[in-house]
Design an enzyme around this catalytic site. Structure first.
Site, mmCIF file in Angstrom:
data_model
loop_
_atom_site.group_PDB
_atom_site.id
_atom_site.type_symbol
_atom_site.label_atom_id
_atom_site.label_comp_id
_atom_site.label_asym_id
_atom_site.label_seq_id
_atom_site.Cartn_x
_atom_site.Cartn_y
_atom_site.Cartn_z
ATOM 1 N N LYS A 141 0.819 -1.252 0.101
ATOM 2 C CA LYS A 141 -0.030 0.079 0.013
ATOM 3 C C LYS A 141 1.005 1.431 0.147
ATOM 4 O O LYS A 141 2.085 1.091 -0.022
ATOM 5 C CB LYS A 141 -1.029 0.038 1.137
ATOM 6 C CG LYS A 141 -1.953 -1.302 1.214
ATOM 7 C CD LYS A 141 -2.914 -1.254 -0.065
ATOM 8 C CE LYS A 141 -3.783 -2.421 -0.068
ATOM 9 N NZ LYS A 141 -4.393 -3.338 0.868
HETATM 10 C C1 LIG Z 1 -5.377 -4.213 1.189
HETATM 11 C C2 LIG Z 1 -6.979 -4.031 1.236
HETATM 12 C C3 LIG Z 1 -7.589 -4.407 2.481
HETATM 13 C C4 LIG Z 1 -7.361 -5.025 3.633
HETATM 14 O O1 LIG Z 1 -5.928 -4.698 4.072
HETATM 15 P P1 LIG Z 1 -5.157 -5.673 4.840
HETATM 16 O O2 LIG Z 1 -4.045 -4.692 5.718
HETATM 17 O O3 LIG Z 1 -4.598 -6.527 3.683
HETATM 18 O O4 LIG Z 1 -5.802 -6.573 5.781
HETATM 19 C C5 LIG Z 1 -9.064 -4.101 2.266
HETATM 20 N N1 LIG Z 1 -9.691 -3.694 1.098
HETATM 21 C C6 LIG Z 1 -8.943 -3.236 0.138
HETATM 22 C C7 LIG Z 1 -9.602 -2.543 -1.111
HETATM 23 C C8 LIG Z 1 -7.416 -3.533 0.153
HETATM 24 O O5 LIG Z 1 -6.921 -3.379 -1.209
#
Ligand SMILES: *Cc1c(COP(=O)(O)O)cnc(C)c1O
Length: 405
Positions: free
Chosen positions: A203
């Site tokens: 991210k």
């Molecule tokens: C990455 C993501 C999540 C979940 O996040 P994690 O930190 O991997 O648990 C939820 N929604 C979207 C759209 C994502 O891309």
């Protein structure tokens, strides 16, 4: 520590045919000063729930312009806590886009509620305000719009539709840290009750695994903190029975352990100082892709050029009419992989998943999601990519599509 704190530490990647390293579709950017911050936190007094956690929460709230930020162990936990704090419980419905990551809908099921899927725009993959409004009813407790790829949804209209139904809006902003809306930065909650972020490795900023919720409502923030720590309350003025002594605590609701470690928060703090630089680099890479792809007829960027300044470009998805070209997407992905280029599909529509088929959902009822899913492909996009790598992706994609025909 090495001299240049900003030099990305390149993870060892297998070399490919022409000697160029494999280019994944996404990758973290960890620099020497990030590692120094983690090492310092590990030498501190409290390696979990330490002062770094409070500092990260304050910095994050400041960065997005929200009154409260609560950090948790990952983005999935953030969605779970956010839905809990929004009042989602057994028998409720939660409106979720048909195209998103699994976690956006799972949080409803974990709380005994049912996700109700809303169709998306066939060209952007984003949920529309009309689709949300059509799915809202008296049993809707929350609406979870997703800023897919980092492009903000039409939040004002979605919020209005949710409010008419008496529901709260929880933005899934996992793709959108650094994105902007007319009302402010994504996460400021001017047109929502809560927003969640993920700090997963790929991210915008990372804590390895991590997540956060932002809100302007102090009562919601209190419920988030309770849920994060077993539903445990220690504050004297919030206890339901008078405290018999300094050891006392109450479990006021069912919660979990969703806490973040101090060294993760230290990493998050360090990364947050780089957010603007990271997002600016993502936008520059996207502009280069946009220009180069304009030369390849059947490939269209998902993010319209007019939205480039508001988009945080978590992904760089393009639309390719694989069916019309008669080239299966899998073959394109494999050919690109042989050339040392990673790609991915975001996402398989949730109504197609066995879990939701068993619950009675049919993909045939989601023409927008179907049309988007058939054509989407995410190309490599991460801040440490260089311009030549964008050119390499575009050249390879051009050849692969030409050879495939
Ligand atoms: C990455 C993501 C999540 C979940 O996040 P994690 O930190 O991997 O648990 C939820 N929604 C979207 C759209 C994502 O891309």
């Amino acid at each position: 520590m090495r001299g240049d704190a900003r030099r990305p530490l390149a993870p060892a990647t297998p070399e490919h045919r022409d000697g160029a390293p494999f280019l994944p579709y996404a990758r973290q950017t960890i620099e020497a000063d990030d590692i120094a911050a983690v090492a310092k936190a590990l030498g501190g007094e409290s390696i979990t729930t330490g002062p770094e956690v409070d500092a990260f929460e304050d910095a994050l709230a400041g960065a997005v312009g929200a009154r409260h930020a609560v950090v948790v162990s990952n983005g999935t936990a953030a969605l779970h806590a956010a839905c809990f704090a929004a009042g989602v419980g057994p028998g409720d419905e939660v409106v979720v886009p048909a195209v998103t990551f699994l976690a956006t809908a799972s949080c409803a099921l974990h709380l005994g509620a049912e996700p109700v899927f809303a169709d998306v725009d066939p060209d952007t993959g984003r949920v529309t305000a009309e689709a949300v409004a059509a799915r809202c009813s008296r049993t809707t407790r929350a609406v979870l719009p997703v800023h897919l790829a980092g492009v903000p949804v039409e939040l004002g209209e979605i919020h209005a539709a949710a409010q008419r139904a008496g529901a709260r809006v929880v933005e899934d902003a996992a793709h959108a840290l650094g994105a902007r809306m007319p009302a402010g930065a994504v996460g400021c909650c001017a047109e929502s009750e809560l927003a969640i972020f993920s700090f997963h490795a790929i991210k915008h900023i990372t804590t390895g695994e991590g997540g956060a919720i932002t809100t302007n409502d102090p009562e919601i923030a209190r419920r988030l903190r309770l849920f994060r720590n077993h539903g445990m309350e220690r504050e004297a003025d919030r206890l339901e029975t008078p405290s018999p002594g300094p050891w006392y605590y109450e479990q006021q609701c069912l919660g979990h352990n969703l806490r973040m470690t101090s060294f993760q928060a230290a990493l998050g703090l360090s990364q947050l100082t780089k957010l603007e630089r990271f997002v600016a680099r993502r936008r520059a890479l996207a502009a280069r892709y946009d220009a180069a792809l304009a030369e390849i007829a059947p490939v269209a960027p998902v993010v319209p050029a007019g939205m480039a300044d508001s988009c945080a470009y978590h992904l760089y998805p393009v639309l390719i009419p694989f069916d019309e070209l008669g080239i299966p997407r899998g073959r394109v992905m494999e050919a690109l992989r042989r050339r040392g280029i990673g790609t991915q599909v975001h996402y398989i529509p949730l109504p197609m998943q066995p879990e939701y088929r068993r619950r009675g959902w049919r993909i045939e009822d989601f023409p927008g999601a179907t049309r988007y899913y058939e054509r989407t492909l995410s190309l490599p996009m991460f801040p440490s990519m260089d311009d030549a790598e964008v050119d390499r992706v575009v050249d390879s994609l051009t050849s692969v599509l030409r050879e495939g025909r």
